[in-house]
Motif scaffolding. Sequence first.
Motif, PDB file in Angstrom:
ATOM      1  N   ASN B 176      76.452  72.916  59.754  1.00  0.00           N
ATOM      2  CA  ASN B 176      76.747  73.483  61.065  1.00  0.00           C
ATOM      3  C   ASN B 176      75.529  73.388  62.003  1.00  0.00           C
ATOM      4  O   ASN B 176      75.107  74.381  62.576  1.00  0.00           O
ATOM      5  CB  ASN B 176      77.164  74.946  60.864  1.00  0.00           C
ATOM      6  CG  ASN B 176      78.028  75.453  61.995  1.00  0.00           C
ATOM      7  OD1 ASN B 176      78.530  74.665  62.790  1.00  0.00           O
ATOM      8  ND2 ASN B 176      78.171  76.762  62.084  1.00  0.00           N
ATOM      9  N   ASP B 297      73.658  69.610  44.508  1.00  0.00           N
ATOM     10  CA  ASP B 297      72.989  70.909  44.660  1.00  0.00           C
ATOM     11  C   ASP B 297      71.881  70.832  45.715  1.00  0.00           C
ATOM     12  O   ASP B 297      71.668  71.766  46.482  1.00  0.00           O
ATOM     13  CB  ASP B 297      72.402  71.376  43.326  1.00  0.00           C
ATOM     14  CG  ASP B 297      73.488  71.831  42.360  1.00  0.00           C
ATOM     15  OD1 ASP B 297      74.624  72.060  42.828  1.00  0.00           O
ATOM     16  OD2 ASP B 297      73.217  71.941  41.151  1.00  0.00           O
ATOM     17  N   ARG B 300      73.454  71.135  49.024  1.00  0.00           N
ATOM     18  CA  ARG B 300      73.884  72.513  49.255  1.00  0.00           C
ATOM     19  C   ARG B 300      72.704  73.356  49.738  1.00  0.00           C
ATOM     20  O   ARG B 300      72.819  74.159  50.652  1.00  0.00           O
ATOM     21  CB  ARG B 300      74.422  73.095  47.950  1.00  0.00           C
ATOM     22  CG  ARG B 300      75.515  74.118  48.133  1.00  0.00           C
ATOM     23  CD  ARG B 300      75.797  74.850  46.863  1.00  0.00           C
ATOM     24  NE  ARG B 300      76.208  74.038  45.733  1.00  0.00           N
ATOM     25  CZ  ARG B 300      77.433  73.548  45.596  1.00  0.00           C
ATOM     26  NH1 ARG B 300      78.343  73.756  46.518  1.00  0.00           N
ATOM     27  NH2 ARG B 300      77.751  72.830  44.544  1.00  0.00           N
ATOM     28  N   LYS B 303      71.778  72.508  53.340  1.00  0.00           N
ATOM     29  CA  LYS B 303      72.677  73.229  54.242  1.00  0.00           C
ATOM     30  C   LYS B 303      72.224  74.680  54.400  1.00  0.00           C
ATOM     31  O   LYS B 303      72.173  75.208  55.511  1.00  0.00           O
ATOM     32  CB  LYS B 303      74.099  73.154  53.656  1.00  0.00           C
ATOM     33  CG  LYS B 303      75.174  73.925  54.387  1.00  0.00           C
ATOM     34  CD  LYS B 303      76.503  73.689  53.667  1.00  0.00           C
ATOM     35  CE  LYS B 303      77.576  74.667  54.112  1.00  0.00           C
ATOM     36  NZ  LYS B 303      78.055  74.417  55.482  1.00  0.00           N
ATOM     37  N   GLN B 304      71.858  75.315  53.291  1.00  0.00           N
ATOM     38  CA  GLN B 304      71.400  76.705  53.363  1.00  0.00           C
ATOM     39  C   GLN B 304      70.135  76.827  54.208  1.00  0.00           C
ATOM     40  O   GLN B 304      70.022  77.700  55.067  1.00  0.00           O
ATOM     41  CB  GLN B 304      71.130  77.261  51.956  1.00  0.00           C
ATOM     42  CG  GLN B 304      72.411  77.460  51.139  1.00  0.00           C
ATOM     43  CD  GLN B 304      72.139  77.691  49.656  1.00  0.00           C
ATOM     44  OE1 GLN B 304      71.004  77.634  49.199  1.00  0.00           O
ATOM     45  NE2 GLN B 304      73.199  77.934  48.890  1.00  0.00           N
ATOM     46  N   GLU B 307      71.048  76.107  57.934  1.00  0.00           N
ATOM     47  CA  GLU B 307      71.932  77.081  58.571  1.00  0.00           C
ATOM     48  C   GLU B 307      71.354  78.490  58.548  1.00  0.00           C
ATOM     49  O   GLU B 307      71.569  79.274  59.472  1.00  0.00           O
ATOM     50  CB  GLU B 307      73.318  77.072  57.896  1.00  0.00           C
ATOM     51  CG  GLU B 307      74.074  75.785  58.155  1.00  0.00           C
ATOM     52  CD  GLU B 307      75.513  75.775  57.619  1.00  0.00           C
ATOM     53  OE1 GLU B 307      76.238  74.832  57.942  1.00  0.00           O
ATOM     54  OE2 GLU B 307      75.893  76.697  56.876  1.00  0.00           O
ATOM     55  N   THR B 308      70.675  78.857  57.463  1.00  0.00           N
ATOM     56  CA  THR B 308      70.232  80.252  57.340  1.00  0.00           C
ATOM     57  C   THR B 308      68.722  80.414  57.311  1.00  0.00           C
ATOM     58  O   THR B 308      68.222  81.524  57.359  1.00  0.00           O
ATOM     59  CB  THR B 308      70.783  80.906  56.047  1.00  0.00           C
ATOM     60  OG1 THR B 308      70.008  80.465  54.932  1.00  0.00           O
ATOM     61  CG2 THR B 308      72.234  80.550  55.810  1.00  0.00           C
ATOM     62  N   GLU B 310      66.861  79.822  54.739  1.00  0.00           N
ATOM     63  CA  GLU B 310      66.344  80.073  53.393  1.00  0.00           C
ATOM     64  C   GLU B 310      67.297  79.517  52.353  1.00  0.00           C
ATOM     65  O   GLU B 310      68.456  79.227  52.638  1.00  0.00           O
ATOM     66  CB  GLU B 310      66.122  81.571  53.176  1.00  0.00           C
ATOM     67  CG  GLU B 310      67.395  82.397  53.279  1.00  0.00           C
ATOM     68  CD  GLU B 310      67.131  83.900  53.425  1.00  0.00           C
ATOM     69  OE1 GLU B 310      66.101  84.283  53.993  1.00  0.00           O
ATOM     70  OE2 GLU B 310      67.979  84.669  52.956  1.00  0.00           O
ATOM     71  N   VAL B 311      66.785  79.403  51.117  1.00  0.00           N
ATOM     72  CA  VAL B 311      67.630  79.000  50.006  1.00  0.00           C
ATOM     73  C   VAL B 311      68.220  80.267  49.397  1.00  0.00           C
ATOM     74  O   VAL B 311      67.510  81.214  49.101  1.00  0.00           O
ATOM     75  CB  VAL B 311      66.823  78.226  48.948  1.00  0.00           C
ATOM     76  CG1 VAL B 311      67.664  77.976  47.706  1.00  0.00           C
ATOM     77  CG2 VAL B 311      66.342  76.899  49.528  1.00  0.00           C
ATOM     78  N   THR B 312      69.555  80.283  49.263  1.00  0.00           N
ATOM     79  CA  THR B 312      70.233  81.469  48.742  1.00  0.00           C
ATOM     80  C   THR B 312      69.900  81.669  47.270  1.00  0.00           C
ATOM     81  O   THR B 312      70.014  80.741  46.478  1.00  0.00           O
ATOM     82  CB  THR B 312      71.751  81.282  48.892  1.00  0.00           C
ATOM     83  OG1 THR B 312      72.029  80.960  50.244  1.00  0.00           O
ATOM     84  CG2 THR B 312      72.489  82.544  48.502  1.00  0.00           C
ATOM     85  N   VAL B 313      69.508  82.879  46.921  1.00  0.00           N
ATOM     86  CA  VAL B 313      69.234  83.173  45.509  1.00  0.00           C
ATOM     87  C   VAL B 313      69.866  84.488  45.102  1.00  0.00           C
ATOM     88  O   VAL B 313      70.001  85.404  45.900  1.00  0.00           O
ATOM     89  CB  VAL B 313      67.733  83.316  45.189  1.00  0.00           C
ATOM     90  CG1 VAL B 313      67.070  81.995  45.079  1.00  0.00           C
ATOM     91  CG2 VAL B 313      67.038  84.229  46.174  1.00  0.00           C
TER      92      VAL B 313
END
Lengths: 389, 348
Positions: B176, B297, B300, B303-304, B307-308, B310-313
């Motif tokens: 996005n 991965d 993915r 994208k994190q 978009e955000t 940070e890397v989602t954990v």
Amino acid sequence: MKANCWHGKKDMRVENVPDPKILNAHDCIVRITSTAICGSDLHLYNGFNPAMQPGDIVGHEFMGEVVEVGKGVQKLKVGDRVTVPFPISCGSCLSCQRNLFSVCENSNPNAAMAEELWGHSPAGLFGYSHLLGGYPGGQAEYARVPYADVGPLKIPSELDDEQVLFLTDILPTGYMAAEQCDIQRGDTVAVWGCGPVGQFAILSAFLLGAERVIGIDRFEYRLRMAREKCKAETLNYAENDVHHALMEMTGGRGPDAVIDASGMESHGLGLAGAYDRAKQAMMLESDRAVALRQAIMAVRNGGVVSVPGVYAGFVDKFPMGSVMNRSLTIKTGQTHVQRYHHHLLERIQKGEIDPTFIITHRLRLEDAPMGYQVFNDKQDECMKVVLKP
Amino acid sequence: MATQEARHARGQDRRHQPRGWDDGRRSNSGQAGDEGLSRALGWFSIGLGLAELTAPNAVARLIGIPEDDSNRRMLRAFGMRELANGVGILAQPRESGWMWARVGGDLMDLAFLGNNLRSHESQPNRIAAAAAAVAGVTALDVLCGQRMAQDGDSQSHGANRLWSRHIDVRQTVAINRSPEEIYTFWRDFRNLPRFMSHLERVDVQDDRRSHWVAKAPAGRTVEWDAEVTEDQPNQRLCWRSLEGADVDNSGEVRFERAPGDRGTILRVDMRYTPPGGIVGAIGAKLFGEEPQMQVRDDLRRLKQVLETGEVTVAEGSMALTHPAQAWPSHTQPALTQPAHTQTANSGR
Ligand SMILES: NC(=O)c1ccc[n+]([C@@H]2O[C@H](COP(=O)([O-])OP(=O)(O)OC[C@H]3O[C@@H](n4cnc5c(N)ncnc54)[C@H](O)[C@@H]3O)[C@@H](O)[C@H]2O)c1
Ligand SMILES: [Zn+2]
Ligand SMILES: [Zn+2]
């Protein structure tokens, strides 16, 4: 800290575990002041989720005080009092931007696992298995909350915990279930399951303009609450033939919308129930859908089937022919809590909704395992258990 | 969100091959999953069959039908059928015929249940429910039967994919963000280790040249110099390793504006040619991991990050110990310090 951990089917233990830490710049840590047990937790308790591991901290309905914030957090401050929505949502992906918070594209670190089972991954959830992220839950003294500027809702000090705790899940869930019904003036809505979600679905259906709401369950005390607190008509499915009774009540037309608020463990009497129980026990179907099938068959032509009840895998004997030939619409999903909680908080502040009536048990966090047992077995007229860490 | 197509190419121009003609990972894992499913169905058949044969009364009680003579006879007949089915499925796990026999069996069960419903109840809604049930077929059985039939069809094409010189990976992700933003992020190769888990560091030497350090199994590292071979800003970027690389590799990333102003569709093609030439394609591992999974991965995480930020954990997820984790500096543990700084600095 102390936390309620899953150790296997019907085996919950309150244990000492390490305190959570900030792992990302947008995290915060919440000291939990109130937390509840949800019907969804019962699916874990009863061993229906294969992606649980012993020691996993459960719980996803929690609120408390912010005690630490990561460097990137802008709106929340230490000392803020917040409710925390159960879906973890990043706020910036396409789903989040469309208010589809429970299908956030970024919040499940184990998305690959979910993609195998479901084609795509939904959002990560607190305390709800490794399939949905492996996030520790909120039946604990503290929890780490990712994307702290997106999820948590600030609560004014004049409201007490019990008035707002259910903004984290079941109040928005009941509300979304009713909203999905696209209720028109004069509509009749039937609700399978008069647990906490069912009660709030009934309440919301009336708020959204339904003229009649019919609550269905087999526990008399739950039906009584639906009648007395939510003004529903009720049907005991152990004593009535539900389909027949509903047709009688609606002149054969069927309810305009139906809500399945019982989910994958829905209980069946007689042949159909035994058939599902046997298949589920033998791992031939993962989810029992007694109530869902019944709801689909009952709804009027062109009606809406709204499904807040949780399903995980495959359902057997799904009456697709009825759905297709009768122009039905199915709407479902884990609740997009962040879409509703502001609005519902306002209604609580104005006194239009008082969600506290469902609380029947207040226990210490240490007593969580007992709370699960009482809630699961419907002992002691249990409707909702709130735990105080 | 990420989809993937991975193939073990045989030297043709990858982009001119029909897509998905040799979708290694997906059909492999699909086969494993379906086999598990069909085995479970097989054992279920045997279990149910034995029970129906030896204890028809108990089964009748369990499913709630009267324990009369005709039902007992029916259940025994069903028992024989289930048993034959189960043995068939287990004995020949790739044979979808037996799965279809199960589907047929389910229909028989339903017809039987339907009869029983009708004989006891004449309420119109009961009959409707029974009819509806009879009309339904077992989702799981049909799913399994179909998927196994498909796999059978596709197996004939896969016969010659076992050996090849390269590992090719193709992955796609929707992000996005605008192509400009993503291109700019990617074009600064120093950002790649933020989401590519096996990369330890990329040093940028000049506009076209860079030095890459990647982790390999057993704590080793592999290194190479790379150069940009094509650079169409905001559209396409290609690079390849230079002479003397530990692992020859090349990559191409394309940035397509998604329709409806919905960000960017990113397509990545990478090719690795491990030393030693021929790769056992099915067992091909790159840096100790399944390359298709690894790149999926990676995207993915890209994208994190985009978009955000940070890397989602999650504490309970694999990602926590992930080297690609973008640790906020104030909680940054020793992880920032690449474990092989010295080797990495030596360059080439
Ligand atoms: N969509 C969401 O985001 C969301 C959020 C919260 C809960 N849920 C789900 O909603 C469901 C209900 O939650 P709850 O907290 O009220 O749980 P609960 O277990 O207290 O309530 C379920 C009720 O359904 C009744 N029931 C069972 N079989 C039935 C049948 N055949 N017909 C009619 N009623 C039947 C039970 O007697 C019980 O009273 C669960 O599946 C839960 O997982 C979904
Ligand atoms: Zn819940
Ligand atoms: Zn999101």
